[in-house]
Scaffold this active site. Structure first.
Site, PDB file in Angstrom:
ATOM      1  CB  VAL A  67     -10.094  -8.011  -6.051  1.00 48.94           C
ATOM      2  CG1 VAL A  67     -10.070  -7.167  -7.316  1.00 48.94           C
ATOM      3  CG2 VAL A  67      -8.969  -7.593  -5.101  1.00 48.94           C
ATOM      4  CG  LEU A 109      -7.565  -4.470   1.019  1.00 47.61           C
ATOM      5  CD1 LEU A 109      -7.960  -3.766   2.305  1.00 47.61           C
ATOM      6  CD2 LEU A 109      -7.655  -5.973   1.185  1.00 47.61           C
ATOM      7  CD  GLU A 110      -9.562   1.010  -3.121  1.00 45.46           C
ATOM      8  OE1 GLU A 110     -10.052   1.659  -4.066  1.00 45.46           O
ATOM      9  OE2 GLU A 110      -8.944   1.554  -2.176  1.00 45.46           O
ATOM     10  CG  HIS A 111      -9.450  -1.508  -9.373  1.00 47.94           C
ATOM     11  ND1 HIS A 111     -10.147  -1.496 -10.557  1.00 47.94           N
ATOM     12  CD2 HIS A 111     -10.021  -0.543  -8.614  1.00 47.94           C
ATOM     13  CE1 HIS A 111     -11.083  -0.561 -10.524  1.00 47.94           C
ATOM     14  NE2 HIS A 111     -11.031   0.024  -9.347  1.00 47.94           N
TER      15      HIS A 111
END
Length: 345
Positions: A67, A109-111
């Site tokens: 994201v 840092l991902e979803h």
């Protein structure tokens, strides 16, 4: 659900509380490709694990972005055949696909979701899923456990064990070029690849699923000083989850931040070797851009550090031998990846 496994290969373990059903696989497929399942609507599982790129990251950067375009510390591994692995992630911190499927959702840092409840509230508000959850689980209740179970069910169907190397090992002499055949001899001899990537008929992933320090990533900071400090903290009773390290430093300590054992400092999981031609760059941090770079890395014996695996030695490969190894590694690419065309809704 029939899984695409060759005769003699052990099937993936399926948890008793998550039987594999078509409805659950279909729900998992939809969730896997749904970018709405992220805080800014830009990241799906398929963003970093794209079928068109061997279920790895298609963007080519050393580490994957989530994201807001934020990059983490890891090069996203392929999801193909992950169902056959015992542990998930480069440091093995998740046992099973269900445990793995939950963690990226709550990674900032991902979803990008802050908590399990935030994931669930967001997913419940997405239109079009109530009926799919009801078909898969008997009612339309959305929970993090069910989201993970559905995604894991879909990922268990992503199996591909049909490559030229398989046909050669099954007796088809014409499946490999002469260079690749010489590479296979090197793989099992001078190049020492089979020490960690040996072939096992019942589980032909070419990985021992163990953890080794190759010296990857140690040049990013004073690795030895940080590792010694972390080791001392654990010896003094600090839990590995509470070590006073920033994210980048913690990341490069590898399996140690899971077990707290000194033998795991800087150690990362031996990855399977399948579909290497589709999954560049390589190593846990994407620091090797090409397969030729990987061969050069091993030829020089990795990067020296106090915890370097004892199996890492200078190999003294000739240019011809390096080319033969490369020809072999290219024969690990599946011949049936077209089966996954059109998976995206």
């Amino acid at each position: 659900v029939e899984l695409a496994l060759p005769p003699g290969v052990l099937p993936p373990e399926i948890p008793e509380d998550n039987p594999l059903t078509r409805a659950k696989v279909e729900l998992g497929r939809r969730l896997y490709f749904d970018q709405r399942l992220s805080t800014d609507g830009t990241v799906a599982c398929a963003t970093c694990h794209d079928p068109a790129s061997g279920f790895a990251d298609p963007r080519g950067a050393p580490t994957s972005a989530g994201v807001g375009g934020q990059h983490g510390e890891r090069n996203a591994p392929t999801v193909l055949n992950a169902a056959l692995l015992l542990d998930q992630f480069w440091d093995g911190r998740a046992v099973g696909l269900e445990a793995q499927a939950e963690q990226p959702l709550m990674n900032p840092l991902e979803h990008g979701f802050e908590s399990a409840e935030a994931v669930v509230q967001h997913a419940r508000a997405l239109p079009g899923y109530a009926e799919a959850f009801a078909r898969a689980f008997g009612d339309d209740e959305v929970t993090l456990t069910r989201i993970a179970q559905a995604i894991a069910s879909f990922e268990r169907t992503l199996l591909s064990l049909d490559a030229p190397i398989d046909r050669y090992l099954a007796g088809d002499e014409g499946a490999l070029s002469d260079a690749a055949k010489r590479g296979w001899e090197l793989f099992n001899g001078k190049a020492r690849c089979n020490n960690c990537h040996g072939h096992i008929e019942v589980l032909p992933l070419f990985s021992n699923e163990d953890y080794h320090n190759l010296g990857v990533g140690i040049e990013k900071f004073d690795f030895e000083a940080v590792a010694r400090r972390a080791e001392a903290q654990v010896a003094a009773g600090t839990k590995v989850a509470e070590l006073a390290l920033d994210a980048a430093q913690s990341s490069e300590l590898g399996r140690f931040v899971v077990t707290g054992e000194g033998k795991h400092i800087g150690a990362f999981k031996t990855p399977p070797l399948r579909n290497l031609g589709h999954t560049a760059p390589y190593m846990h941090d994407g620091s090797e851009a090409t397969l030729r770079d990987v061969i050069e890395f091993y030829d020089r014996g990795g990067n020296a550090n106090p915890w370097l695996d004892g199996g890492m030695l200078q190999l003294g490969l000739s240019e011809v031998e390096k080319a033969d190894l490369l020809a072999l590694l290219e024969s690990f690419d599946s011949s049936d990846l077209h089966r996954f065309d059109g998976l995206a809704p």
